[in-house]
Design a protein around this motif. Structure first.
Motif, PDB file in Angstrom:
ATOM      1  N   SER A  42     -15.958  11.674 -26.289  1.00 52.49           N
ATOM      2  CA  SER A  42     -15.564  10.538 -27.109  1.00 52.49           C
ATOM      3  C   SER A  42     -16.632  10.213 -28.150  1.00 52.49           C
ATOM      4  O   SER A  42     -16.314   9.883 -29.304  1.00 52.49           O
ATOM      5  CB  SER A  42     -15.296   9.319 -26.221  1.00 52.49           C
ATOM      6  OG  SER A  42     -14.771   8.246 -26.973  1.00 52.49           O
ATOM      7  N   LEU A  43     -17.888  10.300 -27.773  1.00 53.80           N
ATOM      8  CA  LEU A  43     -18.958  10.082 -28.739  1.00 53.80           C
ATOM      9  C   LEU A  43     -18.897  11.138 -29.850  1.00 53.80           C
ATOM     10  O   LEU A  43     -19.027  10.806 -31.041  1.00 53.80           O
ATOM     11  CB  LEU A  43     -20.321  10.122 -28.047  1.00 53.80           C
ATOM     12  CG  LEU A  43     -20.684   8.880 -27.231  1.00 53.80           C
ATOM     13  CD1 LEU A  43     -21.873   9.176 -26.307  1.00 53.80           C
ATOM     14  CD2 LEU A  43     -21.031   7.704 -28.150  1.00 53.80           C
ATOM     15  N   ALA A  44     -18.686  12.383 -29.466  1.00 56.32           N
ATOM     16  CA  ALA A  44     -18.587  13.446 -30.466  1.00 56.32           C
ATOM     17  C   ALA A  44     -17.409  13.215 -31.403  1.00 56.32           C
ATOM     18  O   ALA A  44     -17.491  13.488 -32.611  1.00 56.32           O
ATOM     19  CB  ALA A  44     -18.467  14.805 -29.776  1.00 56.32           C
ATOM     20  N   ALA A  45     -16.309  12.688 -30.871  1.00 54.00           N
ATOM     21  CA  ALA A  45     -15.124  12.435 -31.688  1.00 54.00           C
ATOM     22  C   ALA A  45     -15.307  11.238 -32.621  1.00 54.00           C
ATOM     23  O   ALA A  45     -14.513  11.048 -33.548  1.00 54.00           O
ATOM     24  CB  ALA A  45     -13.911  12.204 -30.789  1.00 54.00           C
ATOM     25  N   ASN A  46     -16.339  10.448 -32.369  1.00 57.52           N
ATOM     26  CA  ASN A  46     -16.586   9.256 -33.180  1.00 57.52           C
ATOM     27  C   ASN A  46     -17.852   9.383 -34.024  1.00 57.52           C
ATOM     28  O   ASN A  46     -18.503   8.382 -34.346  1.00 57.52           O
ATOM     29  CB  ASN A  46     -16.662   8.022 -32.285  1.00 57.52           C
ATOM     30  CG  ASN A  46     -15.287   7.541 -31.857  1.00 57.52           C
ATOM     31  OD1 ASN A  46     -14.631   6.801 -32.589  1.00 57.52           O
ATOM     32  ND2 ASN A  46     -14.841   7.977 -30.683  1.00 57.52           N
ATOM     33  N   GLY A  47     -18.182  10.613 -34.382  1.00 57.38           N
ATOM     34  CA  GLY A  47     -19.230  10.833 -35.365  1.00 57.38           C
ATOM     35  C   GLY A  47     -20.615  11.099 -34.836  1.00 57.38           C
ATOM     36  O   GLY A  47     -21.567  11.204 -35.613  1.00 57.38           O
ATOM     37  N   PHE A  48     -20.760  11.243 -33.520  1.00 56.93           N
ATOM     38  CA  PHE A  48     -22.078  11.471 -32.943  1.00 56.93           C
ATOM     39  C   PHE A  48     -22.320  12.953 -32.671  1.00 56.93           C
ATOM     40  O   PHE A  48     -21.393  13.686 -32.304  1.00 56.93           O
ATOM     41  CB  PHE A  48     -22.248  10.697 -31.630  1.00 56.93           C
ATOM     42  CG  PHE A  48     -22.435   9.216 -31.816  1.00 56.93           C
ATOM     43  CD1 PHE A  48     -23.709   8.667 -31.844  1.00 56.93           C
ATOM     44  CD2 PHE A  48     -21.346   8.376 -31.983  1.00 56.93           C
ATOM     45  CE1 PHE A  48     -23.890   7.307 -32.025  1.00 56.93           C
ATOM     46  CE2 PHE A  48     -21.515   7.018 -32.162  1.00 56.93           C
ATOM     47  CZ  PHE A  48     -22.792   6.471 -32.192  1.00 56.93           C
ATOM     48  N   THR A  49     -23.552  13.362 -32.840  1.00 62.55           N
ATOM     49  CA  THR A  49     -24.008  14.676 -32.394  1.00 62.55           C
ATOM     50  C   THR A  49     -24.666  14.491 -31.031  1.00 62.55           C
ATOM     51  O   THR A  49     -25.558  13.645 -30.876  1.00 62.55           O
ATOM     52  CB  THR A  49     -25.014  15.283 -33.380  1.00 62.55           C
ATOM     53  OG1 THR A  49     -24.369  15.519 -34.625  1.00 62.55           O
ATOM     54  CG2 THR A  49     -25.574  16.601 -32.851  1.00 62.55           C
ATOM     55  N   ILE A  50     -24.237  15.261 -30.055  1.00 66.39           N
ATOM     56  CA  ILE A  50     -24.784  15.162 -28.698  1.00 66.39           C
ATOM     57  C   ILE A  50     -26.041  16.011 -28.610  1.00 66.39           C
ATOM     58  O   ILE A  50     -26.028  17.205 -28.910  1.00 66.39           O
ATOM     59  CB  ILE A  50     -23.758  15.629 -27.651  1.00 66.39           C
ATOM     60  CG1 ILE A  50     -22.421  14.902 -27.831  1.00 66.39           C
ATOM     61  CG2 ILE A  50     -24.315  15.436 -26.247  1.00 66.39           C
ATOM     62  CD1 ILE A  50     -22.495  13.394 -27.726  1.00 66.39           C
ATOM     63  N   ALA A  51     -27.135  15.388 -28.213  1.00 63.04           N
ATOM     64  CA  ALA A  51     -28.381  16.126 -28.004  1.00 63.04           C
ATOM     65  C   ALA A  51     -28.429  16.702 -26.594  1.00 63.04           C
ATOM     66  O   ALA A  51     -28.785  17.864 -26.392  1.00 63.04           O
ATOM     67  CB  ALA A  51     -29.581  15.223 -28.256  1.00 63.04           C
ATOM     68  N   ALA A  52     -28.067  15.880 -25.587  1.00 68.38           N
ATOM     69  CA  ALA A  52     -28.088  16.332 -24.193  1.00 68.38           C
ATOM     70  C   ALA A  52     -27.241  15.390 -23.355  1.00 68.38           C
ATOM     71  O   ALA A  52     -27.068  14.223 -23.692  1.00 68.38           O
ATOM     72  CB  ALA A  52     -29.512  16.377 -23.651  1.00 68.38           C
ATOM     73  N   ASN A  53     -26.709  15.911 -22.269  1.00 68.31           N
ATOM     74  CA  ASN A  53     -26.023  15.095 -21.264  1.00 68.31           C
ATOM     75  C   ASN A  53     -26.438  15.665 -19.913  1.00 68.31           C
ATOM     76  O   ASN A  53     -25.814  16.577 -19.379  1.00 68.31           O
ATOM     77  CB  ASN A  53     -24.504  15.150 -21.451  1.00 68.31           C
ATOM     78  CG  ASN A  53     -23.778  14.105 -20.615  1.00 68.31           C
ATOM     79  OD1 ASN A  53     -24.395  13.222 -20.023  1.00 68.31           O
ATOM     80  ND2 ASN A  53     -22.454  14.198 -20.553  1.00 68.31           N
ATOM     81  N   THR A  54     -27.523  15.118 -19.374  1.00 72.35           N
ATOM     82  CA  THR A  54     -28.223  15.742 -18.255  1.00 72.35           C
ATOM     83  C   THR A  54     -27.896  15.049 -16.944  1.00 72.35           C
ATOM     84  O   THR A  54     -28.100  13.832 -16.801  1.00 72.35           O
ATOM     85  CB  THR A  54     -29.743  15.696 -18.489  1.00 72.35           C
ATOM     86  OG1 THR A  54     -30.043  16.279 -19.754  1.00 72.35           O
ATOM     87  CG2 THR A  54     -30.477  16.450 -17.391  1.00 72.35           C
ATOM     88  N   GLU A  55     -27.418  15.814 -15.975  1.00 79.66           N
ATOM     89  CA  GLU A  55     -27.143  15.304 -14.632  1.00 79.66           C
ATOM     90  C   GLU A  55     -28.468  15.209 -13.883  1.00 79.66           C
ATOM     91  O   GLU A  55     -29.226  16.166 -13.801  1.00 79.66           O
ATOM     92  CB  GLU A  55     -26.187  16.251 -13.903  1.00 79.66           C
ATOM     93  CG  GLU A  55     -25.480  15.632 -12.709  1.00 79.66           C
ATOM     94  CD  GLU A  55     -26.342  15.590 -11.459  1.00 79.66           C
ATOM     95  OE1 GLU A  55     -26.184  14.656 -10.661  1.00 79.66           O
ATOM     96  OE2 GLU A  55     -27.170  16.510 -11.289  1.00 79.66           O
ATOM     97  N   MET A  56     -28.773  14.017 -13.332  1.00 82.47           N
ATOM     98  CA  MET A  56     -30.094  13.762 -12.763  1.00 82.47           C
ATOM     99  C   MET A  56     -30.148  13.854 -11.243  1.00 82.47           C
ATOM    100  O   MET A  56     -31.248  13.928 -10.677  1.00 82.47           O
ATOM    101  CB  MET A  56     -30.570  12.371 -13.195  1.00 82.47           C
ATOM    102  CG  MET A  56     -30.690  12.189 -14.696  1.00 82.47           C
ATOM    103  SD  MET A  56     -31.802  13.378 -15.479  1.00 82.47           S
ATOM    104  CE  MET A  56     -33.367  12.956 -14.709  1.00 82.47           C
ATOM    105  N   ASN A  57     -29.014  13.839 -10.567  1.00 83.54           N
ATOM    106  CA  ASN A  57     -29.057  13.847  -9.103  1.00 83.54           C
ATOM    107  C   ASN A  57     -29.674  15.128  -8.544  1.00 83.54           C
ATOM    108  O   ASN A  57     -30.411  15.082  -7.551  1.00 83.54           O
ATOM    109  CB  ASN A  57     -27.656  13.651  -8.520  1.00 83.54           C
ATOM    110  CG  ASN A  57     -27.319  12.181  -8.372  1.00 83.54           C
ATOM    111  OD1 ASN A  57     -28.186  11.360  -8.115  1.00 83.54           O
ATOM    112  ND2 ASN A  57     -26.053  11.846  -8.536  1.00 83.54           N
ATOM    113  N   LYS A  58     -29.382  16.244  -9.184  1.00 82.18           N
ATOM    114  CA  LYS A  58     -29.955  17.496  -8.690  1.00 82.18           C
ATOM    115  C   LYS A  58     -31.478  17.478  -8.755  1.00 82.18           C
ATOM    116  O   LYS A  58     -32.146  17.748  -7.735  1.00 82.18           O
ATOM    117  CB  LYS A  58     -29.400  18.691  -9.459  1.00 82.18           C
ATOM    118  CG  LYS A  58     -29.904  20.029  -8.945  1.00 82.18           C
ATOM    119  CD  LYS A  58     -29.245  21.193  -9.660  1.00 82.18           C
ATOM    120  CE  LYS A  58     -29.754  22.532  -9.129  1.00 82.18           C
ATOM    121  NZ  LYS A  58     -29.103  23.676  -9.835  1.00 82.18           N
ATOM    122  N   PRO A  59     -32.104  17.150  -9.880  1.00 81.81           N
ATOM    123  CA  PRO A  59     -33.574  17.079  -9.874  1.00 81.81           C
ATOM    124  C   PRO A  59     -34.118  15.983  -8.974  1.00 81.81           C
ATOM    125  O   PRO A  59     -35.186  16.146  -8.374  1.00 81.81           O
ATOM    126  CB  PRO A  59     -33.924  16.832 -11.351  1.00 81.81           C
ATOM    127  CG  PRO A  59     -32.660  16.418 -12.013  1.00 81.81           C
ATOM    128  CD  PRO A  59     -31.557  17.043 -11.252  1.00 81.81           C
TER     129      PRO A  59
END
Length: 308
Positions: A42-59
């Motif tokens: 949704s962010l990408a569809a509204n004009g944003f460039t995604i830098a990262a979307n990092t799942e933290m539970n594993k680390p």
């Protein structure tokens, strides 16, 4: 070469904030759902460039053998078009390129939450006395994206006033450099930063050559010889802060800026201090504060050594 440290102090613009610095979206959610990915799209569809979307539970589970969360993501993004204009107007606004969206759901909790800074908070942090309309437009685009991804979410501003900041919200170092040597100095600084992070427990999660992004729009006069940002996090900080104030994840990873303006004889390096976490997110737990201050001191030492 000479080092100068410039501080943007909280006290100059405290009047901007009566209702808190963080906006929190909350929505019923099955923790096995793909809502973090829906938010990203949704962010990408509204004009944003995604830098990262990092799942933290594993680390978290690897380093600490447990997590308090069923869902914990650190998403960073920047508005592709509006960020160009913002950074050209306010170079220190690069600390929000990318900006953070904390996505979390405690174990056993029925609701997922998304934490993001208000436009007023971003204005305060970069030292503005009023909120620039560009920041409001970026905020509006982010809110539209989150509302689209979570149409049934409730939305609230943190109803507690921010705590007084105990230090600079942004620390900025400037390094004098000759015009014909800035490329070499930039490379030395970049190598020093990247090489110095790991021994102090930091992770470089993302880098961005923002000068190329600014330069893509020929209608904007690009004032920079270069402009780079580095997304930096420290797992122990995020883990300890999240135990009591997970909404502070809107500040993680921290974005450090490094740039040189055309015609100027200095390279500027700056980063948002951990005092933002303690003030805006009201972090008061002693262990969390100790980890934050260690990170602040370690990073100041690293940059101080590199710019002496």
């Amino acid at each position: 070469m000479m080092k100068h440290i410039l501080f943007l102090l909280f006290s100059t613009v405290i009047a901007l904030h009566a209702q808190g610095d963080l906006r929190i979206f909350s929505v019923d959610n099955d923790p096995t759902s793909d809502l973090p990915q829906v938010i990203e799209r949704s962010l990408a569809a509204n004009g944003f460039t995604i830098a990262a979307n990092t799942e933290m539970n594993k680390p978290f589970n690897i380093q600490f053998q447990q997590s308090d969360f069923d869902v914990f993501y650190l998403l960073t993004a920047y508005h592709t078009d509006l960020s160009r204009t913002l950074v050209v107007k306010y170079p220190d606004a690069g600390i929000f390129v990318p900006m953070g969206f904390g996505i979390y759901q405690h174990k056993g909790e029925k609701q997922l939450h998304v934490s993001v800074l208000t436009a007023e908070a971003m204005a305060k942090i970069i030292g503005l006395k009023s909120v620039d309309p560009i920041l409001k437009k970026i905020e509006a685009a982010a809110l539209k994206a989150l509302e689209s991804a979570m149409p049934k979410a409730s939305v609230a501003i943190e109803n507690e006033n921010p705590l007084p900041a105990s230090g600079p919200l942004v620390s900025t170092y400037s390094l004098e450099v000759e015009e014909d040597e800035y490329d070499d100095v930039k490379e030395e600084l970049a190598m020093g930063i990247q090489g110095g992070l790991s021994p102090k427990g930091f992770v470089l999660s993302n880098t961005l050559d923002f000068e190329m992004v600014v330069g893509e729009d020929e209608s904007i006069d690009n004032p920079f010889d270069f402009y780079d940002t580095y997304s930096i996090c420290k797992l122990k900080v995020i883990y300890n802060v999240a135990k009591t104030r997970p909404q502070a994840s809107a500040f993680a990873p921290c974005t450090m800026m490094m740039y040189k303006k055309k015609g100027e004889d200095k390279i500027v390096i700056g980063f948002p201090g951990v005092y933002n976490w303690m003030s805006s997110a009201r972090v008061q737990d002693d262990e969390a504060k100790a980890e934050l201050m260690k990170a602040q001191n370690d990073f100041e030492t690293l940059l101080g050594d590199l710019t002496e």
